[in-house]
Design an enzyme around this catalytic site. Structure first.
Site, PDB file in Angstrom:
ATOM      1  CD  GLU A  17      -1.969  -2.308   1.234  1.00 47.03           C
ATOM      2  OE1 GLU A  17      -0.814  -2.705   1.501  1.00 47.03           O
ATOM      3  OE2 GLU A  17      -2.943  -3.085   1.110  1.00 47.03           O
ATOM      4  CG  HIS A  51      -8.292  -7.092   8.933  1.00 45.13           C
ATOM      5  ND1 HIS A  51      -8.263  -8.231   8.156  1.00 45.13           N
ATOM      6  CD2 HIS A  51      -7.003  -6.640   8.980  1.00 45.13           C
ATOM      7  CE1 HIS A  51      -7.024  -8.461   7.761  1.00 45.13           C
ATOM      8  NE2 HIS A  51      -6.245  -7.510   8.261  1.00 45.13           N
TER       9      HIS A  51
END
Length: 390
Positions: A90, A182
Site C-alpha cells: 500500500e 481489520h
C-alpha cells in the site's frame, strides 16, 4: 490469493448474520433498486468513460475484478493501463497514485481495507549484510504518510501551485469476524486532517453521487465505504441513475424528519438510526435522522438547525468514543446551539477496546439499534438515566 482468503473469511462470518447482508446483484428495473456495490461500480465506469485521466489502481482490482467485485468489468472495458493491479504494498502504490495526481491524472486508489492504509514499508539503505544491519539506514514509509504529508499538504505548501485530485477508497470500520486489526473506523483519523475531504456513504444513491463528486473534485478525498453495505439494495431515483448525477460534498441529508430528538449518524449506523426511529415512533417519540454523508467538511448548519428544532441530540458512530466524530458534533452543538438544548447530548459509539473476534463480544462492541433507542429515550426523559440504573 490474499483477496481469495479474505473473501472466504468474510463469507463465513457474514453467514452468521443471515442472507440479508448479501442483497442481490444488479438492480431490479421494476423496483428501481441498486446495491451499493453496483452503485460504486457504475460511478467508476461513468467517470472513467467521461474523463480519460481517471484510472483505478489497487490490489486485485483488475484480473480478480476487485476483492469485493466493485471493479467488475472495468478491466475488460478500459484495459490494464487504466485498471492497474498492484503488488501487496500500500505504501508503494499510494505514493505512485499521489505522484500521478501531481501530474494531472485523477487516480482512484483502492485499499482492500482502510486498515491497510497504515501499512509500513521499510527501506534498507547503505551497508547491509546477513549479520548486521545499520539501523541508521532504515527508512519506514507508510501509506498514510502519502495521504497526509503528500496529498493533503501539497496544495498549501506550494502556494496553490500543486493540486492532488486523487480518491482513496475502500471498506472502513467494523465488518464481521475479522478481528481487531481489520475492524477500525478511520473517519475521525482522516476527518481531523486539514487538506483532505472525507466522505462516508450509506445508501446506493450516496455511493453513486458522492463517488462521482470525489473523482471530479480537485482536492484529495478519502472515501470510506462499509463492507457490510456492499450487498445491500436501496431505492434509486431516476435522477440518481443519470450519468450527470453528483451530490454536493459537505452537505448532509435529512433521511427522516422529526420534532422530538435529532439522531446524527453516518455509514451503516444510519440504517440502525432509521430502525431506531421506527421503534421510537411507536412510543410517541418523533426522531429526526441525519445522514452526514460528509465527515469533512462537516455540515454544521444542518445539524444545528435540526437541534434548534428538536432541542435534543444523539450521535451514533461505530468508531471509538474518544476524539470521535460524535465528539466533534457535540462540540459544535454546544458552541452554537447550547441555549436550545433541553437535555444532555448522548453519544453512542463503539466500545473503547480493540474489536473482539468472538461473535457475542463483537456485537457488544458496536452500536446496536436498542442502544440508540435507549439513548433517545433518555434525552426525552422517558427512561431511567444510566447513572440511576447503575
Amino acid at each position: 490469493m490474499s483477496a481469495i482468503v479474505r473473501q472466504k473469511m468474510i463469507g463465513q462470518s457474514l453467514r452468521r448474520f443471515g442472507p440479508g447482508f448479501y442483497g442481490s446483484r444488479g438492480f431490479a428495473a421494476a423496483a428501481k433498486e441498486m446495491t451499493v456495490r453496483d452503485a460504486l461500480n457504475s460511478a467508476l465506469d461513468e467517470e472513467m468513460s467521461a474523463d480519460p485521466k481517471v484510472f483505478l489502481m489497487g490490489e486485485e482490482v483488475g484480473e480478480y475484478q476487485g476483492a469485493y467485485k466493485v471493479s467488475k468489468g472495468l478491466l475488460d472495458k478500459y484495459g490494464p493501463e487504466r485498471v492497474r493491479d498492484t503488488p501487496i504494498t500500500e505504501a508503494g502504490f499510494t505514493g505512485i497514485g499521489v505522484g500521478a495526481a501531481y501530474y494531472g491524472l485523477r487516480p482512484v486508489v483502492e485499499f482492500m481495507t482502510f486498515n491497510f492504509s497504515m501499512q509500513v514499508v521499510v527501506l534498507l539503505c547503505g551497508c547491509i549484510s546477513l549479520r548486521k544491519v545499520n539501523l541508521s539506514s532504515i527508512f519506514p514509509l507508510q501509506a498514510i504518510d502519502h495521504i497526509i504529508n503528500s496529498a493533503s499538504r501539497s496544495n498549501y505548501m506550494s502556494g496553490g501551485q500543486i493540486s492532488a485530485p486523487i480518491v482513496f477508497r475502500g471498506p472502513n470500520g467494523a465488518a464481521a469476524g475479522v478481528g481487531a486489526q481489520h475492524s477500525q473506523c478511520f473517519a475521525a483519523w482522516y476527518g481531523s486532517c486539514p487538506g483532505l475531504k472525507v466522505l462516508s456513504p450509506y445508501s446506493s444513491e450516496d455511493a453513486r453521487g458522492l463517488l462521482k463528486a470525489a473523482i471530479r473534485d480537485p482536492d484529495p478525498v478519502v472515501f470510506l465505504e462499509n463492507e457490510l453495505l456492499y450487498g445491500e439494495s436501496f431505492p434509486v431515483s431516476a435522477e440518481a441513475l443519470d450519468s450527470s448525477f453528483c451530490l454536493p460534498i459537505g452537505k448532509a441529508k435529512i433521511e427522516r424528519e422529526g420534532k422530538d430528538v435529532t439522531i446524527v449518524s453516518f455509514s451503516r449506523a444510519v440504517g440502525h438510526s432509521l430502525k431506531a426511529a421506527d421503534i421510537l415512533s411507536k412510543e410517541g417519540i418523533s426522531a429526526e435522522v441525519i445522514n452526514l454523508r460528509s465527515i469533512r467538511p462537516l455540515d454544521r448548519s444542518t445539524i444545528n438547525a435540526s437541534v434548534r428544532k428538536t432541542n435534543r441530540l444523539v450521535t451514533v458512530e461505530e468508531g471509538y468514543p474518544q476524539h470521535g466524530v460524535g465528539a466533534e458534533i457535540c462540540a459544535t452543538v454546544v458552541e452554537e446551539s447550547f441555549g436550545y438544548l433541553d437535555a444532555p447530548v448522548e453519544r453512542i459509539a463503539g466500545a473503547d477496546v480493540p474489536m473482539p473476534y468472538a461473535q457475542n463480544l463483537e456485537r457488544m462492541a458496536v452500536p446496536q439499534v436498542e442502544d440508540i433507542v435507549r439513548a433517545a429515550k433518555r434525552t426525552c426523559f422517558r427512561s431511567v438515566p444510566m447513572s440511576a440504573a447503575a
